[in-house]
Design an enzyme around this catalytic site. Structure first.
Site, PDB file in Angstrom:
ATOM      1  N   SER A  55      -2.913   5.322  -1.819  1.00  8.09           N
ATOM      2  CA  SER A  55      -2.978   5.464  -0.366  1.00  8.09           C
ATOM      3  C   SER A  55      -4.222   4.811   0.226  1.00  8.09           C
ATOM      4  O   SER A  55      -4.216   4.433   1.392  1.00  8.09           O
ATOM      5  CB  SER A  55      -2.894   6.935   0.040  1.00  8.09           C
ATOM      6  OG  SER A  55      -3.979   7.664  -0.505  1.00  8.09           O
ATOM      7  N   LYS A  58      -3.248   1.468   1.330  1.00  4.79           N
ATOM      8  CA  LYS A  58      -2.491   1.512   2.587  1.00  4.79           C
ATOM      9  C   LYS A  58      -3.440   1.743   3.766  1.00  4.79           C
ATOM     10  O   LYS A  58      -3.281   1.136   4.824  1.00  4.79           O
ATOM     11  CB  LYS A  58      -1.437   2.618   2.563  1.00  4.79           C
ATOM     12  CG  LYS A  58      -0.427   2.532   1.436  1.00  4.79           C
ATOM     13  CD  LYS A  58       0.466   1.341   1.532  1.00  4.79           C
ATOM     14  CE  LYS A  58       1.550   1.270   0.480  1.00  4.79           C
ATOM     15  NZ  LYS A  58       1.554   2.124  -0.649  1.00  4.79           N
ATOM     16  N   SER A 115       4.617   5.227   3.526  1.00  4.89           N
ATOM     17  CA  SER A 115       3.761   4.522   2.566  1.00  4.89           C
ATOM     18  C   SER A 115       4.541   3.367   1.942  1.00  4.89           C
ATOM     19  O   SER A 115       4.541   3.150   0.737  1.00  4.89           O
ATOM     20  CB  SER A 115       3.250   5.485   1.490  1.00  4.89           C
ATOM     21  OG  SER A 115       2.210   4.899   0.758  1.00  4.89           O
TER      22      SER A 115
END
Length: 153
Positions: A55, A58, A115
């Site tokens: 993450s 991202k 995501s």
């Protein structure tokens, strides 16, 4: 507009900490909360320990997208073309097809809500021309933000 995107980014990071981090203090838990106005560290737990969170990639992609929006390099309506590489990403994705275009607004929503790995590759290629060049931009941006132990590859 800059203030809005920085606040949105901070809220996104903090909400992920609140919803995904176990508050029990153990070696897997890591967090840092910094006062935006003063730069003072308000909370830090294992803040400099090595982690491999997908993450974070991202979040950096979103940060760079928001920066490009702020600098008027792109708009929310800018469309990027989907490559074959983007369509091969697994497991979480939007299901984009080769040659399909997608606007920046949808890329942002796909990154935040799902995501989506295919959307992340489309953003990387759309902003930098290739994933490799985008990785270099992520590393440069991380260094500028003071993330001295962060490396994207």
């Amino acid at each position: 507009m800059h203030f809005f995107f920085i606040k949105l980014f901070i809220v996104f990071i903090f909400s992920n900490i609140l919803t995904t981090a176990p508050w029990a203090y153990n070696s897997r838990y890591a967090a840092i909360v910094i006062d935006e106005a003063t730069g003072q560290v308000l909370h830090a737990e294992n803040a400099d320990c090595q982690r491999h969170p997908a993450s974070l990639t991202k979040k950096m992609t979103l940060y760079i997208l928001f920066k490009a929006l702020r600098n008027k390099q792109i708009t929310l309506n800018t469309r990027f073309k989907t490559s074959a590489l983007a369509t091969r990403q697994i497991p979480s994705k939007l299901g984009l097809q080769v040659g399909q275009t997608i606007d920046v607004n949808s890329i942002i929503r796909g990154l935040i809500t799902k995501s989506a790995n295919d959307a992340a590759v489309v953003a990387a290629e759309g902003l930098s021309g290739s994933v490799e060049k985008f990785v270099a931009l992520m590393n440069k941006t991380a260094k500028e933000l003071g993330m001295k132990n962060t490396r994207f590859y």
